[in-house]
Enzyme design. Structure first.
Site, PDB file in Angstrom:
ATOM      1  N   ARG A 196     -17.328   9.076  -0.721  1.00 42.76           N
ATOM      2  CA  ARG A 196     -16.259   9.881  -1.174  1.00 42.76           C
ATOM      3  C   ARG A 196     -16.700  10.463  -2.641  1.00 42.76           C
ATOM      4  O   ARG A 196     -17.140   9.809  -3.428  1.00 42.76           O
ATOM      5  CB  ARG A 196     -15.132   8.957  -1.329  1.00 42.76           C
ATOM      6  CG  ARG A 196     -14.142   8.852  -0.054  1.00 42.76           C
ATOM      7  CD  ARG A 196     -12.751   8.488  -0.398  1.00 42.76           C
ATOM      8  NE  ARG A 196     -12.593   7.364  -0.908  1.00 42.76           N
ATOM      9  CZ  ARG A 196     -11.560   6.661  -1.536  1.00 42.76           C
ATOM     10  NH1 ARG A 196     -10.240   7.651  -1.824  1.00 42.76           N
ATOM     11  NH2 ARG A 196     -11.217   5.533  -2.056  1.00 42.76           N
ATOM     12  N   HIS A 252      -8.229   0.384   6.362  1.00 45.29           N
ATOM     13  CA  HIS A 252      -8.973   0.282   4.866  1.00 45.29           C
ATOM     14  C   HIS A 252      -8.533   1.876   4.672  1.00 45.29           C
ATOM     15  O   HIS A 252      -9.481   2.726   4.659  1.00 45.29           O
ATOM     16  CB  HIS A 252     -10.405   0.380   5.208  1.00 45.29           C
ATOM     17  CG  HIS A 252     -11.174   0.257   3.902  1.00 45.29           C
ATOM     18  ND1 HIS A 252     -10.708  -0.431   2.758  1.00 45.29           N
ATOM     19  CD2 HIS A 252     -12.208   1.060   3.541  1.00 45.29           C
ATOM     20  CE1 HIS A 252     -11.530  -0.181   1.777  1.00 45.29           C
ATOM     21  NE2 HIS A 252     -12.419   0.682   2.158  1.00 45.29           N
TER      22      HIS A 252
HETATM   23  N1  LIG Z   1     -15.927  -0.363   3.930  1.00 48.92           N
HETATM   24  C1  LIG Z   1     -15.515  -0.140   2.832  1.00 48.92           C
HETATM   25  O1  LIG Z   1     -15.051  -0.982   1.954  1.00 48.92           O
HETATM   26  C2  LIG Z   1     -16.728   0.647   1.876  1.00 48.92           C
HETATM   27  C3  LIG Z   1     -16.865   0.447   0.672  1.00 48.92           C
HETATM   28  C4  LIG Z   1     -17.715   1.177  -0.240  1.00 48.92           C
HETATM   29  C5  LIG Z   1     -18.261   2.289   0.366  1.00 48.92           C
HETATM   30  N2  LIG Z   1     -18.043   2.451   2.037  1.00 48.92           N
HETATM   31  C6  LIG Z   1     -18.899   3.611   2.672  1.00 48.92           C
HETATM   32  O2  LIG Z   1     -20.209   3.223   2.745  1.00 48.92           O
HETATM   33  C7  LIG Z   1     -20.836   4.378   3.149  1.00 48.92           C
HETATM   34  C8  LIG Z   1     -22.046   4.362   2.158  1.00 48.92           C
HETATM   35  O3  LIG Z   1     -21.853   4.282   0.558  1.00 48.92           O
HETATM   36  P1  LIG Z   1     -22.725   4.538  -0.454  1.00 48.92           P
HETATM   37  O4  LIG Z   1     -21.881   4.377  -1.636  1.00 48.92           O
HETATM   38  O5  LIG Z   1     -23.714   3.575  -0.164  1.00 48.92           O
HETATM   39  O6  LIG Z   1     -23.420   5.877  -0.145  1.00 48.92           O
HETATM   40  P2  LIG Z   1     -24.785   6.510  -0.658  1.00 48.92           P
HETATM   41  O7  LIG Z   1     -24.929   7.943  -0.630  1.00 48.92           O
HETATM   42  O8  LIG Z   1     -25.439   5.853  -1.838  1.00 48.92           O
HETATM   43  O9  LIG Z   1     -25.761   5.891   0.826  1.00 48.92           O
HETATM   44  C9  LIG Z   1     -25.681   6.261   1.927  1.00 48.92           C
HETATM   45  C10 LIG Z   1     -26.954   6.436   2.564  1.00 48.92           C
HETATM   46  O10 LIG Z   1     -26.837   6.846   4.275  1.00 48.92           O
HETATM   47  C11 LIG Z   1     -28.048   7.418   4.287  1.00 48.92           C
HETATM   48  N3  LIG Z   1     -28.029   8.305   5.506  1.00 48.92           N
HETATM   49  C12 LIG Z   1     -27.366   9.450   5.853  1.00 48.92           C
HETATM   50  N4  LIG Z   1     -27.334   9.687   7.138  1.00 48.92           N
HETATM   51  C13 LIG Z   1     -28.110   8.792   7.593  1.00 48.92           C
HETATM   52  C14 LIG Z   1     -28.561   8.588   9.001  1.00 48.92           C
HETATM   53  N5  LIG Z   1     -28.227   9.407   9.931  1.00 48.92           N
HETATM   54  N6  LIG Z   1     -29.375   7.470   9.356  1.00 48.92           N
HETATM   55  C15 LIG Z   1     -29.693   6.703   8.150  1.00 48.92           C
HETATM   56  N7  LIG Z   1     -29.190   6.676   6.845  1.00 48.92           N
HETATM   57  C16 LIG Z   1     -28.495   7.750   6.659  1.00 48.92           C
HETATM   58  C17 LIG Z   1     -28.166   8.590   3.132  1.00 48.92           C
HETATM   59  O11 LIG Z   1     -29.446   9.212   3.037  1.00 48.92           O
HETATM   60  C18 LIG Z   1     -27.944   7.474   1.858  1.00 48.92           C
HETATM   61  O12 LIG Z   1     -29.043   6.851   1.509  1.00 48.92           O
HETATM   62  C19 LIG Z   1     -20.264   5.581   2.650  1.00 48.92           C
HETATM   63  O13 LIG Z   1     -19.515   6.105   4.020  1.00 48.92           O
HETATM   64  C20 LIG Z   1     -18.841   5.038   2.031  1.00 48.92           C
HETATM   65  O14 LIG Z   1     -17.724   5.723   1.957  1.00 48.92           O
HETATM   66  C21 LIG Z   1     -17.235   1.765   2.566  1.00 48.92           C
END
Ligand SMILES: NC(=O)c1ccc[n+]([C@@H]2O[C@H](COP(=O)([O-])OP(=O)(O)OC[C@H]3O[C@@H](n4cnc5c(N)ncnc54)[C@H](O)[C@@H]3O)[C@@H](O)[C@H]2O)c1
Length: 311
Positions: A83, A176
């Site tokens: 986000r 969530h």
């Molecule tokens: N469930 C929860 O409580 C919670 C909490 C925090 C973050 N999140 C979610 O987790 C996800 C990751 O967050 P983040 O801060 O690590 O983001 P980030 O951008 O740091 O990392 C995401 C990674 O996914 C990779 N990616 C994109 N498409 C891909 C694919 N097809 N195959 C493999 N890798 C791919 C990107 O290159 C990037 O390195 C987001 O969707 C975020 O909203 C969820």
């Protein structure tokens, strides 16, 4: 036999989760991403920390080479876009849906016996995508959100009362999102209900801060969202499964009538063990809590329907 955990998405949450899995000596780790170099670089960096941290877990990073994930016990999926300020989790829906579908199809082919821990947002909707794309039984597709939301609630209660976080048990149920349901009535400090220790006004403020916990951090970071606590949440679930702990944690699980909700991933207390979700714990809710949970479930159902429209 060493256990194996694959983390898909070598970004903030994924790399931090990989670090915690290795430092807790839970398993060897494969870090996978679409980016060139980044997963390999982060894995090498983590491997070089191992002599200092004192663990022998092997960590490798690779780009789109799903064969590396073969035989994984657990696959933590964080792939997607996070986000940005002002953006809701639901805005992420269409991009992350397509990413999740691709990733899970690849994972299911090489690690058909694995347990999936889904982290990407919008969380509950992404669990549906993973469930459908994998064809795995519902016990082996689990969403990480309740552990994080409950940890935030616990942290805020500890701050309020100036007591150890270890004394605090608290539950947050539901999807969530902004409709999540902190259950104060079942939250305790060393066994004492928090409703006896914190005034209703303060408690309402703490519940609100919990519901808005993700946005608070997005607002501060400006670029990206929380990752230390989310990674901790995913790793607590990983540990419970790998060690067959039978630990009760709030997780997004596929409900088949529990809590009166059917065919939907919603955050509820589950028992996590070697088989994944080994039980769904149905706690008695009062009318207000049940209403709030249903409202939250409806917002998840709406997202699932939106995804059908998006195709
Ligand atoms: N469930 C929860 O409580 C919670 C909490 C925090 C973050 N999140 C979610 O987790 C996800 C990751 O967050 P983040 O801060 O690590 O983001 P980030 O951008 O740091 O990392 C995401 C990674 O996914 C990779 N990616 C994109 N498409 C891909 C694919 N097809 N195959 C493999 N890798 C791919 C990107 O290159 C990037 O390195 C987001 O969707 C975020 O909203 C969820």
């Amino acid at each position: 036999m060493r256990k194996k955990v694959t983390v898909v998405g070598a970004g903030n949450v994924g790399a931090t989760a990989a670090m915690r899995v290795a430092e807790k000596e839970l398993a060897d780790v494969v870090l996978l991403d679409v980016l060139e170099g980044v997963p390999a670089g982060k894995a090498l960096d983590l491997a070089e920390a191992a002599p200092i941290e004192g663990h022998d877990c092997r960590i490798v990073g690779c780009t789109n080479q799903y064969q590396e994930a073969e035989g994984s016990d657990i696959v933590i999926i964080t792939a997607g876009i996070p986000r940005k300020p002002g953006m809701s989790r639901d805005d992420l829906l269409s991009t992350n849906m397509r990413i999740m579908r691709t990733v899970v199809s690849e994972v299911a082919a090489v690690a058909p016996k694995s347990i999936l821990i889904i982290v990407s947002n919008p969380l509950d909707a992404m669990c549906h995508v993973a469930y459908e794309a994998s064809g795995f039984p519902k016990e082996r597709v689990i969403g990480m959100a309740g552990v994080l939301d409950s940890a935030r609630f616990r942290a805020f209660i500890a701050m309020e009362l100036n007591v150890s976080v270890e004394n605090i048990h608290a539950f947050v149920l539901g999807g969530h999102g902004d409709t999540m349901v902190p259950i104060s009535r079942y939250s305790t400090v060393a066994g004492i209900p928090i409703t006896e220790l914190i005034s209703p006004d303060r408690l309402a403020a703490i519940e609100k801060r919990t519901r808005e916990g993700g946005a608070e951090i997005v607002g501060l970071l400006k670029t990206g969202s929380a990752y230390y606590a989310p990674a901790s949440g995913a790793v607590e679930m990983t540990e419970a499964i790998l060690k067959d702990k039978k630990k009760i944690l709030a997780c997004a699980a596929y409900l088949s009538g529990e809590y009166g909700i059917k065919d939907l991933f919603v955050g509820v207390p589950v028992k996590l063990g070697a088989r994944g979700v080994e039980d769904i714990i149905e706690i008695k809710l009062n009318e207000g809590e049940r209403k709030a949970l249903n409202h939250s479930a409806e917002s998840v159902r709406k997202l699932v329907e939106d995804m059908k429209r998006l195709g």
